[in-house]
Design a protein around this motif. Structure first.
Motif, PDB file in Angstrom:
ATOM      1  N   SER A 300      29.480   7.060 -39.398  1.00  0.00           N
ATOM      2  CA  SER A 300      29.803   7.486 -38.038  1.00  0.00           C
ATOM      3  C   SER A 300      30.479   6.363 -37.256  1.00  0.00           C
ATOM      4  CB  SER A 300      28.531   7.940 -37.311  1.00  0.00           C
ATOM      5  OG  SER A 300      27.642   6.854 -37.116  1.00  0.00           O
ATOM      6  N   SER A 304      34.395   7.634 -36.412  1.00  0.00           N
ATOM      7  CA  SER A 304      34.229   8.331 -35.136  1.00  0.00           C
ATOM      8  C   SER A 304      35.344   8.009 -34.154  1.00  0.00           C
ATOM      9  CB  SER A 304      32.885   7.961 -34.508  1.00  0.00           C
ATOM     10  OG  SER A 304      32.832   6.576 -34.214  1.00  0.00           O
ATOM     11  N   TYR A 310      41.244   7.124 -34.419  1.00  0.00           N
ATOM     12  CA  TYR A 310      40.878   8.405 -35.039  1.00  0.00           C
ATOM     13  C   TYR A 310      42.107   9.114 -35.592  1.00  0.00           C
ATOM     14  CZ  TYR A 310      38.639  12.979 -35.481  1.00  0.00           C
ATOM     15  OH  TYR A 310      38.152  14.163 -35.978  1.00  0.00           O
ATOM     16  N   GLY A 321      34.705  13.306 -39.625  1.00  0.00           N
ATOM     17  CA  GLY A 321      34.251  12.675 -38.395  1.00  0.00           C
ATOM     18  C   GLY A 321      33.726  13.666 -37.371  1.00  0.00           C
ATOM     19  N   GLU A 322      34.148  14.932 -37.473  1.00  0.00           N
ATOM     20  CA  GLU A 322      33.697  15.936 -36.507  1.00  0.00           C
ATOM     21  C   GLU A 322      32.210  16.257 -36.638  1.00  0.00           C
ATOM     22  OE1 GLU A 322      35.405  17.401 -34.042  1.00  0.00           O
ATOM     23  OE2 GLU A 322      37.206  16.229 -34.486  1.00  0.00           O
ATOM     24  N   PHE A 324      29.786  14.150 -36.766  1.00  0.00           N
ATOM     25  CA  PHE A 324      28.945  13.109 -36.175  1.00  0.00           C
ATOM     26  C   PHE A 324      28.944  13.242 -34.655  1.00  0.00           C
ATOM     27  CE2 PHE A 324      30.338  11.205 -40.217  1.00  0.00           C
ATOM     28  CZ  PHE A 324      29.099  10.919 -40.762  1.00  0.00           C
ATOM     29  N   LEU A 326      28.532  11.006 -32.477  1.00  0.00           N
ATOM     30  CA  LEU A 326      29.203   9.882 -31.836  1.00  0.00           C
ATOM     31  C   LEU A 326      30.674  10.180 -31.587  1.00  0.00           C
ATOM     32  CD1 LEU A 326      29.064   6.960 -30.824  1.00  0.00           C
ATOM     33  CD2 LEU A 326      29.546   6.195 -33.154  1.00  0.00           C
ATOM     34  N   THR A 327      31.330  10.907 -32.469  1.00  0.00           N
ATOM     35  CA  THR A 327      32.740  11.249 -32.289  1.00  0.00           C
ATOM     36  C   THR A 327      32.959  12.000 -30.987  1.00  0.00           C
ATOM     37  OG1 THR A 327      33.019  11.387 -34.692  1.00  0.00           O
ATOM     38  CG2 THR A 327      34.705  12.414 -33.333  1.00  0.00           C
TER      39      THR A 327
END
Length: 373
Positions: A300, A304, A310, A321-322, A324, A326-327
């Protein structure tokens, strides 16, 4: 028998440790999974010079000179026009949400001015909340106009009558701290909230105090809320410290709504502490809880958008990444703090964080019931 060294004793210890390692499946999986994950992420997903950045075109009259400029921008490899002919209001909303990195505005009289040599110009607005994303694309603009019009109308490079005006939105000075410090809030909260919650609850299981709690007439939901709510208060203290330091030490601008920021932080922290609770139901020891926390934290952190752009990652890494929280929190906190975004602009980030919280709650409750058997 040798008092100092014995191959038989050594062999017995090796067999014992091999059996212990095989039984500790979490640690064994980490030994194989973490190096493989780092290799894949650093080898394929990390790119400090992102290209094919999404852009939107605002051009009331798309004549041949406008089309030539658009083609020239795309040929640089940095621009990918996802919307052609949008209105100024639509383009403003798209760059505020982070859907595009650039807004290219071509005036309606652009073609006439080019033909007359009357000082034509186009405006390129760049989302500079992350300075590293826009720097490469902006550096190529010096030769774009001359090369485009040279092919289209035969102008020579020194006489190209077009000026490209670059406007760095939200962070005109390109100060890295404006992008990093708000993101650090999410990173600090993720590391501390997940780890503290997971290890504290796993410690109770190791010491046997969890059995006393389970014997009480309390539902799984009541137990989970009782465990995670104190850590919300701890997260609140961390939020206050980071926000004050961001303003007083790093001079990070805060142009958005404070209640909106606090609402986003609350949902994010709630998802994190429930994630820590879920990890505690999967772990038998505090070491396993720490290992699972870092197994979640490392990818993450990398994909993220905190450490690396990104948009510079391949599409599969962006999809990964989607998943997580945090993103989505980084998009929310940067949009509100640096862009002054309203709730409508960041509603998708709120929805994603709310969905994470709901899913993690369901999984934690289901896993908790299974541990009672």
């Amino acid at each position: 028998m040798n008092r100092f060294f014995s191959l038989g004793r050594l062999r017995a210890l090796l067999v014992k440790e091999s059996i212990q390692m095989r039984r500790d499946r979490v640690t064994f999986a980490m030994m194989l999974g973490v190096p493989l994950m780092q290799l894949m992420l650093f080898g394929f997903a990390i790119n400090t010079d992102p290209k094919e950045l999404p852009a939107v075109l605002v051009a009331p009259t798309q004549d041949r000179f406008t089309r030539a400029m658009v083609s020239a921008l795309e040929l640089t490899g940095y621009y990918r026009f996802t919307e052609m002919g949008a209105s100024a209001a639509q383009a403003e909303a798209m760059i505020a949400r982070g859907d595009v990195s650039f807004v290219v505005t071509v005036p309606s009289d652009f073609g006439r001015r080019v033909e007359r040599g009357d000082g034509a110009s186009i405006l390129i607005e760049a989302d500079a909340t992350d300075p590293s994303v826009a720097s490469g694309a902006i550096s190529t603009l010096s030769t774009v106009a001359s090369s485009a019009l040279e092919r289209e109308a035969g102008f020579t490079a020194p006489a190209a009558p077009v000026q490209i005006i670059v406007h760095r939105r939200y962070n005109p000075e390109g100060i890295t701290q404006y992008n990093i410090v708000p993101g650090l809030l999410g990173v600090i909260l993720q590391l501390t909230m997940v780890m503290m919650t997971a290890m504290a609850l796993t410690r109770e299981t190791e010491r046997g105090t969890m059995e006393n709690l389970l014997s009480m007439p309390a539902t799984p939901l009541e137990i989970m809320l009782g465990k995670v709510m104190p850590y919300l208060a701890v997260g609140g203290v961390q939020v206050v410290v980071v926000l004050i330091a961001a303003k007083l030490v790093f001079n990070v601008p805060f142009v958005g709504s404070l209640p909106l920021v606090l609402a986003g932080i609350f949902v994010f922290v709630l998802a994190l502490v429930i994630l820590g609770y879920l990890i505690s139901t999967l772990s038998r020891t505090q070491m396993q809880a720490m290992q699972l926390t870092f197994f979640f934290f490392l990818p993450s952190l990398l994909i993220s958008g905190f450490m690396f752009p990104y948009r510079g990652m391949p599409l599969w890494a962006q999809w990964l990444g989607e998943i997580f929280p945090l993103t989505h929190f980084l998009r929310l906190i940067r949009a509100v703090m640096l862009k002054g975004a309203d709730f409508e602009t960041v509603v998708r980030s709120f929805a994603a964080l709310g969905l994470f919280t709901l899913l993690l709650t369901v999984l934690a409750l289901l896993r908790f019931r299974r541990t009672l058997d």
